[in-house]
Design an enzyme around this catalytic site. Structure first.
Site, PDB file in Angstrom:
ATOM      1  N   LYS A  65      -0.645  11.334  -9.216  1.00 53.90           N
ATOM      2  CA  LYS A  65      -2.030  11.797  -9.331  1.00 53.90           C
ATOM      3  C   LYS A  65      -2.207  12.907 -10.365  1.00 53.90           C
ATOM      4  O   LYS A  65      -3.295  13.117 -10.883  1.00 53.90           O
ATOM      5  CB  LYS A  65      -2.548  12.279  -7.966  1.00 53.90           C
ATOM      6  CG  LYS A  65      -2.731  11.147  -6.959  1.00 53.90           C
ATOM      7  CD  LYS A  65      -4.163  10.864  -6.707  1.00 53.90           C
ATOM      8  CE  LYS A  65      -4.468   9.742  -5.732  1.00 53.90           C
ATOM      9  NZ  LYS A  65      -3.449   9.339  -4.783  1.00 53.90           N
ATOM     10  N   SER A  90      -7.707  15.537   1.190  1.00 48.58           N
ATOM     11  CA  SER A  90      -6.722  16.339   1.913  1.00 48.58           C
ATOM     12  C   SER A  90      -5.346  16.017   1.371  1.00 48.58           C
ATOM     13  O   SER A  90      -4.344  16.491   1.851  1.00 48.58           O
ATOM     14  CB  SER A  90      -6.791  16.032   3.408  1.00 48.58           C
ATOM     15  OG  SER A  90      -6.730  14.642   3.597  1.00 48.58           O
ATOM     16  N   GLU A 216      -0.717  -3.101  -0.242  1.00 47.18           N
ATOM     17  CA  GLU A 216      -1.510  -2.312   0.709  1.00 47.18           C
ATOM     18  C   GLU A 216      -0.860  -2.313   2.082  1.00 47.18           C
ATOM     19  O   GLU A 216      -0.108  -3.226   2.415  1.00 47.18           O
ATOM     20  CB  GLU A 216      -2.866  -3.000   0.913  1.00 47.18           C
ATOM     21  CG  GLU A 216      -3.913  -2.678  -0.080  1.00 47.18           C
ATOM     22  CD  GLU A 216      -5.199  -3.400   0.302  1.00 47.18           C
ATOM     23  OE1 GLU A 216      -6.247  -2.788   0.147  1.00 47.18           O
ATOM     24  OE2 GLU A 216      -5.167  -4.565   0.748  1.00 47.18           O
ATOM     25  N   GLY A 220      -4.838  -1.985   6.603  1.00 51.09           N
ATOM     26  CA  GLY A 220      -5.978  -1.640   5.739  1.00 51.09           C
ATOM     27  C   GLY A 220      -6.012  -2.532   4.522  1.00 51.09           C
ATOM     28  O   GLY A 220      -5.830  -2.074   3.403  1.00 51.09           O
ATOM     29  N   ASP A 222      -8.343  -4.030   2.843  1.00 53.34           N
ATOM     30  CA  ASP A 222      -9.645  -4.232   2.197  1.00 53.34           C
ATOM     31  C   ASP A 222      -9.492  -4.726   0.763  1.00 53.34           C
ATOM     32  O   ASP A 222     -10.281  -5.537   0.292  1.00 53.34           O
ATOM     33  CB  ASP A 222     -10.456  -2.929   2.209  1.00 53.34           C
ATOM     34  CG  ASP A 222      -9.746  -1.823   1.461  1.00 53.34           C
ATOM     35  OD1 ASP A 222      -8.723  -1.326   1.974  1.00 53.34           O
ATOM     36  OD2 ASP A 222     -10.179  -1.467   0.348  1.00 53.34           O
ATOM     37  N   SER A 316       5.086   5.848  -5.791  1.00 52.37           N
ATOM     38  CA  SER A 316       3.918   6.636  -6.200  1.00 52.37           C
ATOM     39  C   SER A 316       3.962   8.118  -5.820  1.00 52.37           C
ATOM     40  O   SER A 316       3.300   8.932  -6.469  1.00 52.37           O
ATOM     41  CB  SER A 316       2.645   5.999  -5.636  1.00 52.37           C
ATOM     42  OG  SER A 316       2.758   5.834  -4.237  1.00 52.37           O
TER      43      SER A 316
END
Ligand SMILES: *Cc1c(COP(=O)(O)O)cnc(C)c1O
Length: 331
Positions: A65, A90, A216, A220, A222, A316
């Site tokens: 990130k 968070s 994923e 979850g 999606d 990651s």
């Protein structure tokens, strides 16, 4: 030409291209770590493939990130930099924004839930971020963000649905291809899709035959549903140990890139994530957080068969509380 066709003020922003990833790489060069690419004979033997692990758990701030956060802040006009930026999270994005802001002398405000882990609040403050706590049961963090932006002229930088964030995240895969050459497959951890979209842009340009997969948590999926139906599917907050992938929908900027450039989206169970965490500690001597294990878990468990292939895996992040890690490994 009519006046209307000359008015571009409402035109959609042009789609991201690989050149944006290259430009981001130039901005973070010498600042973000060029993280190592690790190999493991044990992992190769287990899968029959040749695996290349891009270790973003060793990135500054402990996750990829930092790349997108640094790039997005670097791209701001000078007056916006002076006023500062705001982020709500968070997790790793908050820490990355605080850290990237500190390095560029840009004030940062991070909106975090009152019950966020003390370690994460402390880390964010340690990087110079001003932490604003909110009660997630009674207050709306987006409303707080909007109020702070209005009062103080702060620029909001979202965790994934932002062109400069996506372009920055794509630099990890760019480095991987530059180091190991073309690959047959690339596996990427998937939350809101910034890392996957950026990685797919890099793959398309540097290894056009490479099939890119998003991974994923099973609970979850999606992204998988969205990918397969062709429109963004929203789900309730999933229950999984992959806290960085508890996103409930793909972004409006990440989804079109993913839909056009990605081969498929697959899922793994929490048990597979724990197994991968243990593999990393025992065999490769590295600490990887649950979300960071998504891509590896898919490969190590044969969710997509990889035998005989040259396979890239983006690890990651590595931000897991030592006590929590010990708990996962003991369980
Ligand atoms: C944010 C994050 C992800 C998901 O990234 P997206 O760009 O939201 O898809 C995966 N792993 C880790 C460690 C993260 O911090």
């Amino acid at each position: 030409m009519s006046a209307q066709t000359q008015d571009h003020s409402h035109a959609p922003s042009p789609a991201l291209i690989y050149d944006d990833v290259v430009a981001a790489a130039g901005r973070i060069e010498g600042i973000a770590h060029r993280t190592p690419v690790l190999t493991s004979r044990t992992a190769d033997a287990r899968t029959g493939a040749t695996l290349f692990f891009k270790a973003e758990n060793l990135q500054r701030g402990g996750a990829f990130k930092f790349r997108g956060a640094y790039n997005a802040i670097a791209r701001l006009p000078e007056d916006a930099k002076r006023r500062g930026v705001v982020a709500f999270s968070s997790g790793n994005h908050a820490q990355a924004i605080a850290y990237a802001g500190q390095l560029q002398n840009v004030p940062t405000v991070i909106i975090m839930p009152q019950d966020a882990p003390a370690m994460k609040v402390a880390a964010t403050k340690g990087y110079g971020g001003e932490v604003v706590l909110f009660d997630r049961y009674t207050e709306d963090r987006e409303a707080i963000g909007r109020r702070l932006s209005a009062e103080r002229g702060l620029t909001l930088i979202p965790p994934y649905d932002h062109d400069d964030v996506i372009a920055g995240q794509g630099t990890a895969a760019k480095e991987l291809f530059e180091e190991v050459g073309p690959l047959d497959m690339l596996f990427v951890c998937l939350g809101g899709g910034g890392l996957l979209a950026g990685s797919a842009l890099a793959a398309k340009a540097l290894s056009p035959e490479c099939r890119v997969f998003g991974v994923e948590p099973e609970a979850g999926n999606d992204g998988q549903q969205s990918f397969r139906t062709g429109s963004i599917v929203r789900i309730p907050v999933p229950s999984t140990i992959a806290d960085g992938a508890q996103t409930t929908y793909l972004g409006s900027k990440t989804f079109p890139i993913i839909r056009s450039l990605v081969e498929d989206i697959v899922t793994v169970s929490d048990a597979m994530l724990v197994d991968a965490m243990r593999f990393f500690v025992e065999r490769m001597k590295i600490v990887v957080e649950p979300t960071g294990c998504l891509s590896s878990a898919a490969v190590l468990n044969g969710v997509v068969p990889c035998a005989g292939k040259r396979v890239g895996i983006i690890i990651s992040g590595g931000n897991v509380d030592p006590k929590a890690l010990a708990g996962f490994l003991a369980g």
